[in-house]
Motif scaffolding. Sequence first.
Motif, PDB file in Angstrom:
ATOM      1  N   TRP A  58       0.697  -1.159   0.036  1.00 23.77           N
ATOM      2  CA  TRP A  58       0.044  -0.085  -0.113  1.00 23.77           C
ATOM      3  C   TRP A  58       1.019   1.151  -0.032  1.00 23.77           C
ATOM      4  O   TRP A  58       0.351   2.469  -0.493  1.00 23.77           O
ATOM      5  N   GLU A  62       0.908   3.045  -3.192  1.00 20.46           N
ATOM      6  CA  GLU A  62      -0.295   3.810  -3.644  1.00 20.46           C
ATOM      7  C   GLU A  62      -0.353   5.283  -3.616  1.00 20.46           C
ATOM      8  O   GLU A  62       0.080   5.850  -2.406  1.00 20.46           O
ATOM      9  N   MET A 112      -1.016   7.339   0.240  1.00 23.33           N
ATOM     10  CA  MET A 112      -1.016   6.389   1.238  1.00 23.33           C
ATOM     11  C   MET A 112      -0.091   6.687   2.350  1.00 23.33           C
ATOM     12  O   MET A 112      -0.209   6.264   3.523  1.00 23.33           O
ATOM     13  N   ALA A 146      -1.294   7.165   6.108  1.00 22.04           N
ATOM     14  CA  ALA A 146      -2.504   7.908   5.918  1.00 22.04           C
ATOM     15  C   ALA A 146      -3.738   7.475   6.562  1.00 22.04           C
ATOM     16  O   ALA A 146      -3.639   6.089   6.627  1.00 22.04           O
ATOM     17  N   THR A 147      -4.735   8.210   7.206  1.00 21.42           N
ATOM     18  CA  THR A 147      -5.706   7.588   7.663  1.00 21.42           C
ATOM     19  C   THR A 147      -6.704   6.664   6.801  1.00 21.42           C
ATOM     20  O   THR A 147      -7.250   5.599   7.273  1.00 21.42           O
ATOM     21  N   ASP A 148      -6.627   6.947   5.538  1.00 20.94           N
ATOM     22  CA  ASP A 148      -7.145   5.913   4.640  1.00 20.94           C
ATOM     23  C   ASP A 148      -6.541   5.235   4.084  1.00 20.94           C
ATOM     24  O   ASP A 148      -6.841   4.546   2.937  1.00 20.94           O
ATOM     25  N   ALA A 149      -5.269   4.670   4.628  1.00 23.13           N
ATOM     26  CA  ALA A 149      -4.270   3.726   3.779  1.00 23.13           C
ATOM     27  C   ALA A 149      -4.896   2.488   3.923  1.00 23.13           C
ATOM     28  O   ALA A 149      -5.872   2.047   4.730  1.00 23.13           O
ATOM     29  N   GLN A 150      -4.459   1.535   2.765  1.00 21.13           N
ATOM     30  CA  GLN A 150      -4.966   0.268   3.024  1.00 21.13           C
ATOM     31  C   GLN A 150      -4.370  -0.526   3.827  1.00 21.13           C
ATOM     32  O   GLN A 150      -3.318  -0.404   4.498  1.00 21.13           O
TER      33      GLN A 150
END
Length: 93
Positions: A50, A53, A56, A64-68
């Motif tokens: 990830w 991406e 990320m 990041a807070t929305d990382a996979q």
Amino acid sequence: MESEPYLFRSNGTVHVTGVEYIGNYADEEPSQAFTLPVGEYAATVHMLDWEKEPGMLLDDGKAATDAQPDFVVLVGPITDQEFRCDEVTFDDI
């Protein structure tokens, strides 16, 4: 990267949480429960990269807070396969 299949036996419910909460720390983070009919399944573990991406990985090197997630586990029907027993899923890391 994909693991060889593991034999997974469901008792009717699957609990999912982060690996850091397994074992002695299981009570610290509530798991999410999913229904999976009782039976035997083939489960494979997939390691995601990830960090490659866009967006990320933050400038400070943190996720990041929305990382996979780091791993995804897929559960499916058993086909004509052998199952691994080794606890080390990825030998190359």
